[in-house]
Design a protein around this motif. Structure first.
Motif: not given
Length: 450
Positions: A123-147
């Motif tokens: 993220r920092a290296h992309i931002s350092n090029q004055d570009a915009d890093p955008v996250d594209c995780p799937i919906d359950v990526a941040h659900d600790p209990d999802a199977e």
């Protein structure tokens, strides 16, 4: 089955509780500021902290320290071609050096870069090029209990929304990180990688794979993706990496070494651009900021990383560690990853708001209770992003034994027992680059009146 025996040991010492209290305060409640001698079990990172094999140590001794045209570089070229399938290699001192070389060659101001999830230096290296890093995780990526077997996958739906918002002409690069470190080290399927390749072709973008843990990811594919049930780890790795135009690699993970990284590509024009940047920032293109002996050790490590016996030992150790923590009631992100166990500090400390950095609080309490050092990967490390309050306990490769993990589990259980009495932290200093503030920022306890 244990695949190794010890040939060398290092003495470690647990500082007294009083000393740990003083160390925490002196470090500004940032565990990066601790001396290694102040830590008993160090799970801060698996990057460059593992033990090398006897074959790698032998390669160190044989390393060719020639400034240009080193034999050790030729060995690395051969290993990258054999293991990963790419003919052009630009070595660097470590992964973030490779990111600087590659993204500096590919990006311009105003560009947008989708990734399944950007890690901090990416993220920092992309931002350092004055570009915009955008996250594209799937919906359950941040659900600790999802199977879900491949919670690290790249969301094509979110990526296409990025295209609609910004236009394809602003997206010259698409990145997929395997495994997905910022999404609790979750695995990525080969089928998902194929679809990302097709998406990159649709918008005429360069497809980059961040391959730091490519071998661990290939192991999970062999266990979870039916198409590859009978394939070797080595074949899976080559298949998955082969969909990329370029790789960015930290050799300190699945290269099994203490220093080094590289960019790999079959695009001759991109290779020439990266070589020129490497000369400017890293060193001559056949050593890239590394000693020849480190280049030679990484060549051996890449081959060892796709061996079944190594990976079975590695993944099983991390899985068992996660099971031990869960058994005493510690909220663990599941399934466990190949390199770390992620603990859900938000669930463990429900009385703390995100502004009080519950993940950093947990990391500090683990050190206070047992001299254990982990790292927060929540609102402190990733400000202004919607992620769970996780603490990563990263397992160095071929380093710790069951007794060390028993100690960590006992330490976590002690924190669990007193969790209602734990208070939050607040920033005492804030560096100018928010993407990497967790490396150096200092904190202090929230006053009891707040």
């Amino acid at each position: 089955m244990v695949a190794y025996k010890s040939k060398m040991v290092e003495r470690i010492r647990l500082p007294s509780r009083e000393q740990r209290e003083r160390n925490l305060e002196a470090a500004g409640y940032n565990l990066f500021n601790l001396s290694s001698e102040e830590v008993f079990v160090d799970l801060l990172t698996d990057s460059g902290t593992g033990a090398m094999s006897d074959a790698q140590w032998a390669a160190l001794i044989r390393g060719d320290e020639s400034y240009a045209g080193s034999r050790s570089f030729e060995e690395l070229e051969e290993a990258v071609a054999d293991v990963m399938g790419f003919s052009n290699v630009v070595p660097t001192h470590q992964g973030r050096g490779a990111e600087n070389v590659l993204y500096g060659a590919l990006l311009s101001a105003g560009d947008v870069v989708p990734n399944n999830t950007h890690f901090d230096t990416t993220r920092a290296h992309i931002s350092n090029q004055d570009a915009d890093p955008v996250d594209c995780p799937i919906d359950v990526a941040h659900d600790p209990d999802a199977e879900e077997p491949f919670k690290g996958n790249f969301s094509l739906e979110r990526a296409r929304a990025v295209v609609e918002e910004h236009g394809a002409e602003r997206i010259p690069v698409v990145v997929q990180t395997i495994t997905n470190n910022s999404a609790a080290g979750q695995a990525v399927s080969v089928e998902n990688t194929r679809k990302v390749r097709e998406f990159a072709d649709e918008i005429d973008a360069t497809f980059v794979i961040d391959a730091c843990r490519f071998a661990e990811n290939a192991y999970f594919v062999s266990q979870r993706e039916e198409e590859f049930a009978d394939a070797s780890i080595a074949d899976i790795a080559r298949e998955q990496l082969g969909y990329a135009d370029a790789l960015v690699m930290s050799g300190k993970k699945d290269g099994l070494v203490n220093a080094g990284g590289f960019v790999a590509t079959d695009d001759d024009a991109l290779f020439e651009q990266c070589k020129q940047r490497a000369i400017l920032y890293e060193g001559f293109p056949t050593y890239g900021g590394m000693a020849g002996r480190d280049v030679a050790a990484m060549a051996v490590g890449l081959r060892e990383a796709v061996e079944d016996a190594y990976l079975e030992d590695r993944i099983e150790q991390v899985r068992e560690f996660g099971a031990q923590l869960a058994a005493v009631g510690v909220p663990v992100y599941t399934p466990t990853s190949g390199h770390a166990v992620y603990v859900d500090a938000g669930e463990l400390f429900p009385h703390l708001d995100a502004e009080e950095f519950p993940g950093q609080v947990l990391a500090c309490e683990l050190y206070r209770e047992g001299g254990v050092r982990g790292v927060e990967l929540g609102s402190f490390a990733f400000p202004d992003t919607d992620r769970p309050e996780l603490v990563r306990l990263a397992v160095p490769r071929r380093t710790y034994h069951r007794e060390h993990f028993d100690h960590v589990v006992e330490t976590a259980e002690a924190v669990l027992e007193k969790r209602e009495t734990v208070s939050g932290l607040q920033l005492a200093s804030d560096p100018v680059m928010p993407e990497i503030r967790h490396f150096t920022a200092e904190l202090e306890p929230v006053p009891s009146s707040q």
